[in-house]
Design a protein around this motif. Structure first.
Motif, PDB file in Angstrom:
ATOM      1  N   THR A 189      -4.432  -5.375  -8.566  1.00 43.40           N
ATOM      2  CA  THR A 189      -3.882  -5.032  -7.137  1.00 43.40           C
ATOM      3  C   THR A 189      -3.463  -6.292  -6.368  1.00 43.40           C
ATOM      4  O   THR A 189      -2.370  -6.362  -5.923  1.00 43.40           O
ATOM      5  CB  THR A 189      -5.246  -4.347  -6.385  1.00 43.40           C
ATOM      6  N   VAL A 190      -4.495  -7.277  -6.505  1.00 45.16           N
ATOM      7  CA  VAL A 190      -4.250  -8.528  -5.734  1.00 45.16           C
ATOM      8  C   VAL A 190      -2.999  -9.308  -6.372  1.00 45.16           C
ATOM      9  O   VAL A 190      -2.047  -9.975  -5.633  1.00 45.16           O
ATOM     10  CB  VAL A 190      -5.229  -9.348  -5.374  1.00 45.16           C
ATOM     11  N   GLU A 196       4.648  -3.940  -0.193  1.00 47.52           N
ATOM     12  CA  GLU A 196       4.927  -3.872   1.284  1.00 47.52           C
ATOM     13  C   GLU A 196       3.967  -2.764   1.870  1.00 47.52           C
ATOM     14  O   GLU A 196       3.310  -1.750   1.228  1.00 47.52           O
ATOM     15  CB  GLU A 196       6.522  -3.057   1.341  1.00 47.52           C
ATOM     16  N   ARG A 197       4.060  -2.608   3.197  1.00 46.22           N
ATOM     17  CA  ARG A 197       3.323  -1.782   3.945  1.00 46.22           C
ATOM     18  C   ARG A 197       3.619  -0.529   3.803  1.00 46.22           C
ATOM     19  O   ARG A 197       4.923  -0.305   3.557  1.00 46.22           O
ATOM     20  CB  ARG A 197       3.152  -1.846   5.413  1.00 46.22           C
ATOM     21  N   VAL A 198       3.001   0.643   3.586  1.00 44.56           N
ATOM     22  CA  VAL A 198       3.239   1.964   3.652  1.00 44.56           C
ATOM     23  C   VAL A 198       2.908   2.936   4.845  1.00 44.56           C
ATOM     24  O   VAL A 198       1.781   2.609   5.258  1.00 44.56           O
ATOM     25  CB  VAL A 198       2.625   2.594   2.344  1.00 44.56           C
ATOM     26  N   GLN A 372      -4.319   3.123   4.146  1.00 47.97           N
ATOM     27  CA  GLN A 372      -4.927   1.925   5.081  1.00 47.97           C
ATOM     28  C   GLN A 372      -5.393   0.871   4.489  1.00 47.97           C
ATOM     29  O   GLN A 372      -5.266  -0.372   4.728  1.00 47.97           O
ATOM     30  CB  GLN A 372      -5.996   2.564   6.015  1.00 47.97           C
ATOM     31  N   LYS A 373      -6.450   1.050   3.124  1.00 45.95           N
ATOM     32  CA  LYS A 373      -6.879   0.047   2.626  1.00 45.95           C
ATOM     33  C   LYS A 373      -5.560  -0.834   1.845  1.00 45.95           C
ATOM     34  O   LYS A 373      -5.771  -1.992   1.850  1.00 45.95           O
ATOM     35  CB  LYS A 373      -7.584   0.523   1.172  1.00 45.95           C
ATOM     36  N   HIS A 374      -4.502   0.022   1.549  1.00 46.71           N
ATOM     37  CA  HIS A 374      -3.552  -0.693   0.924  1.00 46.71           C
ATOM     38  C   HIS A 374      -2.672  -1.552   1.999  1.00 46.71           C
ATOM     39  O   HIS A 374      -2.548  -2.945   1.802  1.00 46.71           O
ATOM     40  CB  HIS A 374      -2.588   0.258   0.193  1.00 46.71           C
ATOM     41  N   ASN A 375      -2.491  -1.178   3.235  1.00 50.02           N
ATOM     42  CA  ASN A 375      -1.832  -1.915   4.011  1.00 50.02           C
ATOM     43  C   ASN A 375      -2.899  -3.066   4.504  1.00 50.02           C
ATOM     44  O   ASN A 375      -2.523  -4.026   4.904  1.00 50.02           O
ATOM     45  CB  ASN A 375      -1.738  -1.004   5.497  1.00 50.02           C
ATOM     46  N   ASP A 376      -4.236  -2.892   4.789  1.00 48.62           N
ATOM     47  CA  ASP A 376      -4.963  -3.776   4.894  1.00 48.62           C
ATOM     48  C   ASP A 376      -4.957  -5.069   3.902  1.00 48.62           C
ATOM     49  O   ASP A 376      -5.089  -6.090   4.426  1.00 48.62           O
ATOM     50  CB  ASP A 376      -6.501  -3.476   5.059  1.00 48.62           C
ATOM     51  N   VAL A 378      -2.373  -5.591   2.090  1.00 47.61           N
ATOM     52  CA  VAL A 378      -1.130  -6.283   2.196  1.00 47.61           C
ATOM     53  C   VAL A 378      -1.268  -7.302   3.424  1.00 47.61           C
ATOM     54  O   VAL A 378      -0.692  -8.493   3.499  1.00 47.61           O
ATOM     55  CB  VAL A 378       0.104  -5.363   2.605  1.00 47.61           C
ATOM     56  N   ASP A 379      -2.035  -6.738   4.631  1.00 43.58           N
ATOM     57  CA  ASP A 379      -1.909  -7.643   5.904  1.00 43.58           C
ATOM     58  C   ASP A 379      -3.016  -8.941   5.504  1.00 43.58           C
ATOM     59  O   ASP A 379      -2.567  -9.932   6.272  1.00 43.58           O
ATOM     60  CB  ASP A 379      -2.394  -6.856   7.033  1.00 43.58           C
TER      61      ASP A 379
END
Length: 723
Positions: A189-190, A196-198, A372-376, A378-379
């Motif tokens: 993943t990393v 991008e954010r979803v 949310q995990k994905h966006n976190d 990405v952030d």
């Protein structure tokens, strides 16, 4: 001592770079005038002036360079020649202390050189250890590169940087040890493609549906006003819906059901039965059904759009199944609502969708949690990447803990040994420097320019130069001038040969002296560049002998002269200065031979294992040694050797030697001596002008016996040895 001289782009060295390599204590360079010898001496004298050239010193320790060439002659043959300080003989005890100091300095130098050699070994061992560890650590890179390539950024293409990073991480990385499977999952993943954010998924708005399902209207029997005359009848028959529907066909007071004429007031009674409340309930049911259908369609289309995205975060199969079930139940409920609109007096019960919608919301919530995990991620990608990189290196450092531990132990031992050696070298260097300073102070008490004047004048007189000499300048004891016996200046009246000889003697004494009161014992390199120009043969012989003395000094490890270069174009001088009766013809470890030649417009240096410059006499012997010699010329070669050798000896009775042979051997011997008597070919030469292998062998055998029977077999043995 100089180990190598690189020459490029100066004077006649305009071709490929030329180098004098593996230089020894004694170095001979032979070449014709204009071939590039003086350029070599100038580079040794002032290497800083030749930016494209380079000199390399042993242990990187430069020595004082004394160079005799035409530049030296031009600079020093003046009306005032600087005084040369040498040790006098006034105080035997002081001289003994100076000699002792020189030995102590030399011993310390040898001690330092020994420690430097050991330090060089330790440095080489450390280099080999580092190289071996680089290869070992590189295996980690090759093993994990496919999974953790991003963690190796900056060290991917360098074994050295990778090893340094591994050592640093082992010492400083405080991350907790993670399992390789966890690291691989995080890396997917990393370290994957940049994401991008979803946007989170929207939950269905189920309020209207749930409200409709529980609405009392659906269970309410909607009928007209019962207190109207016709009301009890309709109530009894329970056909208010049938009656209401029939009103649409009630025309001209004719009953829409039986087609009979009716009382004019029947219509009014029926209309009165279906009062305003009835109509309000009808409208409410219609609105309720319309709103339910609209909201259901919106929810279903939203779910269909959500499914069509194929989001990796969403459980598509489960949501599809729930969507299909919801769609079926909504379709059934719409049928119930349609029946209610048609049969207002009936009570309907809709399928409850709340549980199904809750399941759908649960699926969407799981997807949104993953989003949310994905966006976190990405952030916080930079922080996540840094954390994963630390964890990867921590894992590799643990995986290679044994090689790392072994390497660090061995490295620390070698570094400690290097430090100890360096400190020892520095201590001995400081001690040597102090002793050198003490030695210089001691030299000042007994050095003087007068011994040089006396020695040079003595040499001039012994070699027949009696009409001029050196003298210290009146009132200025640190300078010399050349004077006649009556004290008048003689510098401008000397011949070129006399100027050359005086300047050479001045340089010769400079080798064992100093231009100041101290420093007479400092180590030095001496260069002679064509020192016999303009000298007659007698003086040439004297100069050759003096230079050989300097050469002998360079072979003595306690001497201040550490290295000698002799450059010349004079073949006779070269022969004299290189002469050594102990030379066997094999290469000797303390000398090198070079030839500099100018071809194709630029100078070229060629090294030789033995002396490449041969005299004519030596070349004749080389022909005798050659097994592929020519039978046509061997007779004359043997004659010329005998003529040269026995002519030099003198008082040789040729007839007595010939009488030592019998028969045909006597005739051959007589032929070999014919030149000594005749000075040219005699009539007897024609008898042996052409010969076969057998005749040539007989000549060679008799030639050897000439030396044996005349008592000169030693010379034959020396010359016949392979060179």
């Amino acid at each position: 001592m100089l180990e190598q001289i690189d020459i490029d782009g100066v004077a006649s060295y305009l071709g490929p770079q030329q180098s004098l390599t593996a230089l020894r204590s004694i170095n001979y360079v032979y070449g014709a005038n204009g071939s590039g010898k003086t350029t070599i001496s100038r580079i040794i004298a002032s290497p800083a002036e030749y930016h494209t050239c380079a000199v390399r010193w042993a242990q990187n320790v430069p020595l004082e360079c004394l160079v005799y060439n035409r530049d030296f002659v031009a600079l020093n043959f003046t009306s005032r020649m600087r005084g040369i300080f040498t040790l006098g003989q006034q105080d035997a005890e002081t001289l003994a202390n100076i000699e002792k100091g020189r030995r102590e300095v030399a011993d310390l130098g040898e001690h330092i050189t020994g420690k430097e050699g050991t330090l060089e070994i330790k440095t080489r061992e450390l280099g080999e250890l580092n190289a071996a560890f680089r290869e070992e650590s590189w295996k980690a890179k090759l093993k994990h590169e496919d999974q953790f390539k991003e963690a190796f950024q900056g060290v991917l293409n360098s074994k050295e940087r990778f090893a340094e990073r591994l050592i640093k991480e082992d010492a400083e990385n405080q991350s907790g040890l993670k399992d390789i499977a966890e690291l691989s999952e995080r890396a997917a993943t990393v370290f994957g493609p940049v994401k991008e954010r979803v946007q989170p998924l929207r939950y269905p708005d189920r309020g209207d549906l749930i409200e409709t399902e529980t609405s009392p209207l659906l269970r309410k029997r909607i009928v007209g006003k019962e207190d109207v005359d016709i009301g009890p009848l309709i109530k009894k028959l329970r056909n208010s819906d049938w009656v209401k529907e029939g009103l649409k066909y009630f025309h001209d007071d004719r009953c829409p059901f039986c087609q009979q004429d009716t009382d004019h007031g029947l219509r009014d009674k029926i209309n009165e039965y279906f009062d305003e409340q009835y109509q309000a309930d009808v409208d409410a049911i219609a609105t309720l059904a319309q709103r339910y259908e609209r909201q259901a369609s919106f929810i279903l289309s939203g779910l269909e759009a959500m499914i069509s995205t194929g989001s990796e975060h969403l459980d598509i199969p489960t949501l599809t199944r729930l969507h299909d079930t919801l769609k079926s139940n909504i379709s059934l409920n719409l049928q119930h609502l349609d029946r209610k609109k048609r049969e207002l007096s009936s009570s309907v019960e809709l399928e409850r969708l709340e549980g199904l919608l809750t399941e759908i919301n649960d699926v969407i919530k799981i997807a949104n949690d993953d989003i949310q995990k994905h966006n976190d991620l990405v952030d916080n990608l930079a922080a996540e990447r840094a954390s994963l990189v630390n964890d990867v290196w921590r894992h590799i450092a643990d995986e290679y803990s044994i090689p790392l531990s072994t390497y660090k132990t061995q490295r620390n031992n070698l570094v400690a040994a290097q430090g100890g050696l360096a400190r020892g070298i520095q201590a001995k260097t400081d001690e040597r420097d102090q002793k050198l300073a003490d030695l210089r102070e001691l030299e000042k008490t007994v050095t003087s320019v007068e011994p040089t004047v006396s020695a040079i004048n003595q040499l001039l007189a012994s070699f027949g130069f009696r009409n001029f000499k050196l003298a210290t300048v009146d009132g200025e004891e640190l300078s010399y001038r050349i004077v006649r016996n009556d004290g008048t200046d003689a510098g401008d009246t000397l011949s070129e040969g006399e100027k050359t000889f005086v300047t050479f003697l001045y340089f010769y004494h400079r080798i064992s002296g100093s231009m100041s009161e101290s420093g007479t014992t400092s180590s030095r390199v001496v260069v002679f560049d064509d020192p016999v120009s303009s000298l007659d043969s007698d003086v040439l012989f004297i100069v050759s002998n003096l230079i050989r003395k300097i050469i002998n000094q360079a072979c003595n490890p306690t001497s201040a002269v550490k290295q000698v270069f002799v450059l010349t174009h004079n073949i006779y001088f070269h022969k004299e200065v290189t002469f050594d009766p102990s030379r066997s013809g094999e290469r000797r470890s303390f000398e090198t031979f070079w030839v500099v030649r100018k071809g194709m417009g630029h100078s070229e240096l060629v090294g030789h294992t033995t002396n490449p410059v041969k005299t004519t006499y030596e070349l004749l012997w080389q022909d005798v040694r050659d097994e592929n010699r020519s039978n046509l010329t061997i007779q004359n070669t043997l004659r010329r050797i005998i003529e040269n050798y026995f002519h030099i000896l003198g008082n040789v009775n040729k007839d007595e030697i010939v009488q030592l042979f019998d028969g045909e051997d006597q005739q051959v011997c007589n032929s070999l001596f014919s030149w000594i008597n005749d000075g040219s070919h005699s009539a007897h030469d024609d008898l042996y002008l052409v010969c076969d292998d057998q005749t040539a062998s007989r000549y060679l055998r008799v030639f050897k016996e000439v030396f044996d029977r005349s008592g000169h077999s030693g010379h034959y043995d020396m010359m016949i040895r392979p060179r």
